[in-house]
Motif scaffolding. Structure first.
Motif, mmCIF file in Angstrom:
data_model
loop_
_atom_site.group_PDB
_atom_site.id
_atom_site.type_symbol
_atom_site.label_atom_id
_atom_site.label_comp_id
_atom_site.label_asym_id
_atom_site.label_seq_id
_atom_site.Cartn_x
_atom_site.Cartn_y
_atom_site.Cartn_z
ATOM 1 N N TYR A 55 -14.292 32.655 -18.040
ATOM 2 C CA TYR A 55 -13.798 31.300 -18.166
ATOM 3 C C TYR A 55 -14.785 30.371 -18.858
ATOM 4 O O TYR A 55 -14.465 29.697 -19.821
ATOM 5 C CB TYR A 55 -13.451 30.722 -16.807
ATOM 6 N N SER A 56 -15.997 30.360 -18.349
ATOM 7 C CA SER A 56 -16.950 29.427 -18.934
ATOM 8 C C SER A 56 -17.262 29.814 -20.368
ATOM 9 O O SER A 56 -17.554 28.973 -21.211
ATOM 10 C CB SER A 56 -18.221 29.348 -18.091
ATOM 11 N N ALA A 57 -17.167 31.085 -20.644
ATOM 12 C CA ALA A 57 -17.383 31.523 -22.014
ATOM 13 C C ALA A 57 -16.315 30.918 -22.919
ATOM 14 O O ALA A 57 -16.606 30.364 -23.972
ATOM 15 C CB ALA A 57 -17.337 33.043 -22.091
ATOM 16 N N ALA A 58 -15.068 30.997 -22.464
ATOM 17 C CA ALA A 58 -13.963 30.445 -23.241
ATOM 18 C C ALA A 58 -14.151 28.946 -23.431
ATOM 19 O O ALA A 58 -13.918 28.393 -24.508
ATOM 20 C CB ALA A 58 -12.640 30.717 -22.530
ATOM 21 N N MET A 59 -14.619 28.324 -22.358
ATOM 22 C CA MET A 59 -14.813 26.893 -22.382
ATOM 23 C C MET A 59 -15.863 26.514 -23.420
ATOM 24 O O MET A 59 -15.664 25.623 -24.229
ATOM 25 C CB MET A 59 -15.292 26.486 -20.993
ATOM 26 N N GLU A 60 -16.976 27.242 -23.357
ATOM 27 C CA GLU A 60 -18.049 26.951 -24.311
ATOM 28 C C GLU A 60 -17.577 27.162 -25.733
ATOM 29 O O GLU A 60 -17.878 26.380 -26.628
ATOM 30 C CB GLU A 60 -19.243 27.862 -24.047
ATOM 31 N N ARG A 61 -16.825 28.229 -25.922
ATOM 32 C CA ARG A 61 -16.339 28.531 -27.263
ATOM 33 C C ARG A 61 -15.476 27.383 -27.774
ATOM 34 O O ARG A 61 -15.621 26.910 -28.886
ATOM 35 C CB ARG A 61 -15.539 29.834 -27.226
ATOM 36 N N ALA A 111 -14.657 22.857 -31.471
ATOM 37 C CA ALA A 111 -14.244 21.487 -31.766
ATOM 38 C C ALA A 111 -15.412 20.675 -32.300
ATOM 39 O O ALA A 111 -15.270 19.871 -33.221
ATOM 40 C CB ALA A 111 -13.671 20.837 -30.514
ATOM 41 N N THR A 112 -16.563 20.911 -31.711
ATOM 42 C CA THR A 112 -17.753 20.191 -32.160
ATOM 43 C C THR A 112 -18.062 20.533 -33.615
ATOM 44 O O THR A 112 -18.364 19.650 -34.431
ATOM 45 C CB THR A 112 -18.961 20.547 -31.277
ATOM 46 N N ARG A 113 -17.971 21.807 -33.923
ATOM 47 C CA ARG A 113 -18.231 22.228 -35.301
ATOM 48 C C ARG A 113 -17.244 21.575 -36.257
ATOM 49 O O ARG A 113 -17.614 21.085 -37.314
ATOM 50 C CB ARG A 113 -18.118 23.745 -35.418
ATOM 51 N N THR A 133 -24.507 20.547 -28.285
ATOM 52 C CA THR A 133 -25.705 20.287 -29.070
ATOM 53 C C THR A 133 -26.037 21.473 -29.953
ATOM 54 O O THR A 133 -26.465 21.303 -31.095
ATOM 55 C CB THR A 133 -26.902 19.964 -28.158
ATOM 56 N N GLY A 134 -25.806 22.660 -29.424
ATOM 57 C CA GLY A 134 -26.056 23.844 -30.222
ATOM 58 C C GLY A 134 -25.228 23.831 -31.490
ATOM 59 O O GLY A 134 -25.739 24.041 -32.591
ATOM 60 N N ALA A 135 -23.957 23.539 -31.340
ATOM 61 C CA ALA A 135 -23.056 23.528 -32.486
ATOM 62 C C ALA A 135 -23.480 22.470 -33.501
ATOM 63 O O ALA A 135 -23.480 22.704 -34.710
ATOM 64 C CB ALA A 135 -21.630 23.269 -32.018
ATOM 65 N N ILE A 136 -23.862 21.318 -33.003
ATOM 66 C CA ILE A 136 -24.268 20.245 -33.910
ATOM 67 C C ILE A 136 -25.494 20.653 -34.713
ATOM 68 O O ILE A 136 -25.525 20.558 -35.943
ATOM 69 C CB ILE A 136 -24.572 18.952 -33.118
#
Lengths: 358, 358
Positions: free
Chosen positions: A156-162, A167-169, A204-207
């Motif tokens: 779940y959290s993996a999906a969430m992070e993805r 979206a951030t990207r 932040t990682g994506a940014i």
DNA sequence: CTGTTAGCGCATTCAT
DNA sequence: ATGAATGCGCTAACAG
């Protein structure tokens, strides 16, 4: 009216039946004769009898209560989360205890201890827990969602992070597409176990990744959450006064946005002419703002709903392994983002304009 | 680690003392020898014993839990209320159960029944209760704040109404002073037992009175709360298109404001040039809006804090009759109010400009 | 000072 | 189908 609490004994006595029979009727056991059932039900009505849930809890060791632990109640975004929990818990006959940690480890510990002692049936997390508290919960067999990240992270959290990262990207790319090359990210100073820490890392990682690839500049400003307006003014004032200030401002949190916007305005920065603005977290206010705010929206209500349902399934033994829902996180483009000053943009491909209510 | 819940018996056995002694140590009774106390405490630590609060509750018939009943969780203003309750309850060792009625009488009843059965110690109300539920609470000796308005109203709610009415009057007078003569009040359609009904009466009463005295026009628009944005657009669109539309728009609630503002903007109404705007309920977003919003602010956090403290005092027997605090409701003038179009105003006397964080 | 007893109100065995 | 007994884990009242 009622002097003392009326107990199951009194009902039994009054109805002229055994104690256990009343219990059976109450719990809708099948093997009761219609005759006695009606007699009992009548007596229950007449006496205004209400079963004591705490006695029942003690006996069955189930409290029909879950706790929602959130860092803070001021954040409307977390409110959404709480709403989701409350909604589905209520639907299934549970009450929800609210637990606010105030971002203090001490309070969190007190809270979790209290909940364990209370014999809570489960807890749903609106933010991470310090390790000690998570252990306490585990040691007392209290189910928790989202589950602890054993060996990495749950599905779940993996999906969430993805979803968050994606979206951030999209957001960053869109900004780059609009010609922005200098960014500032405003972020609240928080204890190490910040709001939904997973999101944070994902965002932040994506940014950073996207910006590095485009060789764009990123400055991170940390504002003091206890005095958002003042802190934003100081930090942004200093930054925007500099020679090569940012043309794109990203607010890390919904609660930060008003402070950032206010500071920007005081600096004489016009949005979106002088700088573009985007924040994480949507609301009616973000829509009504002038200009209407571009946001990265994540449906925490839906998430909470799903998580709570999952928790209760687990609590009730029914271990249906629901496939995680499509965790939605989307870029909602509104008017606060525009081309970087002195830039001419070709087309706005890839933008997913949305305007629906949040 | 722990297989089964460790009980007080095991501790007693392990420490080689009597059952009651352990209880005494746990509850900090004075008459225990230091020797045994330490022995017991050590055993408690070693076994990781945690007393079961539900057993304790059953025995003492006190649950150390209170409920906060609010109409809805979406409203940030009610959130403030909830925060206040949570804060002071937590400080005094209570947990708070959240009860959301969703403005449905059926849900409210289910909720209240559940709370009574749960053996809750008290409830603090963020809105009125239907009579039947209030009775149920009373019949089971569950303390409630604010108290039922027996024979009119309690000292507290009277003070509250007075404060609301006063601030509202100040707001209307200020608008009149600015030359406005045509007003529109936007209000959400609600079941009869609306949000903090007392406020409502106080507010609308004050508005009507002041306006009548000044012979100014008032139109009341009811919007559908389930589709605020659309409904506002329709209603306000129709009204503002009319020949003598209002020059002053009052939003009855904080949740309504974004919808109203958005609708106004779509009508091409500029604030404050074409029309002035004011809403009840403050927030960071209201401050950050452009133009910054003039609001009537009421410190619900403080109110909830006071109410909860009062409730807990009552619950704990200590019946200190605290004098009601100065219930604050104030007009915070910001930029969304200006002179009526085509009006020249002398001075802005009587205005209490404030800008602090909410 | 400390150990023992008796319930708090209920659900759940057992017998019948 | 139903009544009687047992105990969930704890505190309070009583003995020693």
């Amino acid at each position: 009216m009622s002097e003392r609490r009326v107990t199951i004994r009194q009902v039994a006595a009054e109805a002229g039946v055994g104690l256990g029979t009343v219990s059976r009727v109450l719990n809708g056991a099948a093997d009761v004769s219609d005759c006695t059932r009606q007699k009992v039900e009548a007596t229950v009505q007449r006496l205004g009898y209400r079963p004591s849930l705490r006695a029942r809890s003690l006996r069955q060791s189930r409290s029909m209560a879950v706790a929602a632990i959130v860092p803070e109640l001021v954040n409307p975004v977390l409110m959404e989360f709480l709403r989701g929990v409350e909604r589905t818990a209520e639907e299934r006959g549970y009450v929800v205890l609210i637990g606010e940690t105030h971002r203090s480890a001490a309070r969190e510990s007190r809270l979790v201890e209290r909940l364990v002692d209370e014999g809570i049936d489960g807890v749903v997390l609106g933010g991470p827990l310090v390790a000690r508290d998570a252990e306490l919960l585990r040691d007392h067999n209290v189910p928790v969602v989202p589950g602890a990240e054993e060996a990495g992270s749950t599905a779940y959290s993996a999906a969430m992070e993805r979803a968050q990262a994606a979206a951030t990207r999209r957001m960053v790319r869109r900004l780059l597409e609009l010609g922005h090359r200098s960014f500032v990210l405003v972020i609240g100073t928080l204890p190490r176990w910040a709001v939904i820490e997973q999101y944070r890392r994902a965002r932040t990682g994506a940014i950073r990744t996207e910006l590095r690839r485009a060789e764009a500049k990123l400055e991170v400003l940390s504002v003091d959450m206890s005095r958002v307006f003042e802190s934003c003014r100081e930090q942004l004032g200093a930054h925007m006064a500099g020679p090569d200030h940012a043309t794109a401002v990203i607010s890390y949190s919904h609660v930060l946005a008003p402070g950032v916007l206010s500071a920007l305005q005081r600096c004489g920065v016009h949005i979106p002419a002088d700088a573009s603005f985007v924040t994480f977290g949507d609301s009616d206010w973000a829509m009504a703002h002038q200009p209407a705010l571009t946001v990265v929206r994540h449906d925490l209500f839906a998430e909470a709903t799903w998580l709570t349902a999952r928790l209760l399934d687990h609590v009730e033994g029914r271990e249906e392994d629901l496939v995680p829902p499509a965790v939605e996180a989307e870029l909602v483009e509104r008017e606060s983002c525009g081309p970087a000053p002195g830039t001419r943009v070709a087309s706005s491909t890839g933008s997913s304009a949305r305007r629906g209510a949040p």
